[in-house]
Write a protein that holds these residues in place. Structure first.
Motif, PDB file in Angstrom:
ATOM      1  N   VAL A  46      32.000  50.493  39.812  1.00 20.27           N
ATOM      2  CA  VAL A  46      32.847  51.562  40.360  1.00 20.27           C
ATOM      3  C   VAL A  46      32.066  52.538  41.230  1.00 20.27           C
ATOM      4  O   VAL A  46      32.672  53.299  41.992  1.00 20.27           O
ATOM      5  CB  VAL A  46      33.599  52.335  39.250  1.00 20.27           C
ATOM      6  CG1 VAL A  46      34.586  51.428  38.534  1.00 20.27           C
ATOM      7  CG2 VAL A  46      32.632  52.964  38.260  1.00 20.27           C
ATOM      8  N   LYS A  55      33.659  46.467  35.688  1.00 23.52           N
ATOM      9  CA  LYS A  55      33.701  46.422  37.149  1.00 23.52           C
ATOM     10  C   LYS A  55      32.841  47.527  37.737  1.00 23.52           C
ATOM     11  O   LYS A  55      32.850  48.658  37.246  1.00 23.52           O
ATOM     12  CB  LYS A  55      35.135  46.580  37.653  1.00 23.52           C
ATOM     13  CG  LYS A  55      36.022  45.435  37.243  1.00 23.52           C
ATOM     14  CD  LYS A  55      37.386  45.563  37.859  1.00 23.52           C
ATOM     15  CE  LYS A  55      38.212  44.367  37.406  1.00 23.52           C
ATOM     16  NZ  LYS A  55      39.428  44.226  38.128  1.00 23.52           N
ATOM     17  N   SER A  77      29.471  51.192  36.040  1.00 25.79           N
ATOM     18  CA  SER A  77      30.604  50.294  35.857  1.00 25.79           C
ATOM     19  C   SER A  77      31.566  50.874  34.828  1.00 25.79           C
ATOM     20  O   SER A  77      31.202  51.690  33.991  1.00 25.79           O
ATOM     21  CB  SER A  77      30.137  48.900  35.408  1.00 25.79           C
ATOM     22  OG  SER A  77      29.532  48.983  34.137  1.00 25.79           O
TER      23      SER A  77
END
Length: 94
Positions: free
Chosen positions: A8, A6, A2
């Motif tokens: 990734v 978020k 992340s």
């Protein structure tokens, strides 16, 4: 993996993590969370860089392995981006 809270990427079991930082010295940009029992090999980046510079062939071998891993990750990331954007696979047509 992340970044900024978020998700990734999802790393495969045979991928390196942190290879750009390891030899390049750049700061890490992601956080990795393991979701199953795993085998981890960790070496401080500064010590790895010194070792690689003082042992013939080690740096070249590491760079080759890291390059392969980064290439696989880039291909996977591009495929994910294309899928999310609805792009069709293959080169663009003129």
């Amino acid at each position: 993996v992340s970044s900024g809270g978020k998700l990734v990427a999802i790393s495969r079991p045979d991928h390196f993590i942190g290879e750009v930082t390891a030899l390049g010295g750049m700061p890490a940009t992601g956080t990795v969370v393991l979701d199953r029992p795993s085998r981890l090999w960790c070496v401080p980046a500064d010590k790895l860089r010194i070792y690689a510079e003082t042992h013939d062939g080690v740096r070249a071998a590491l760079e080759h392995a890291f390059r392969q891993s980064l290439t696989e990750k880039l291909i996977a990331a591009n495929a994910t981006i294309a899928q999310l954007s609805g792009a069709k696979h293959g080169p663009p047509h003129a």
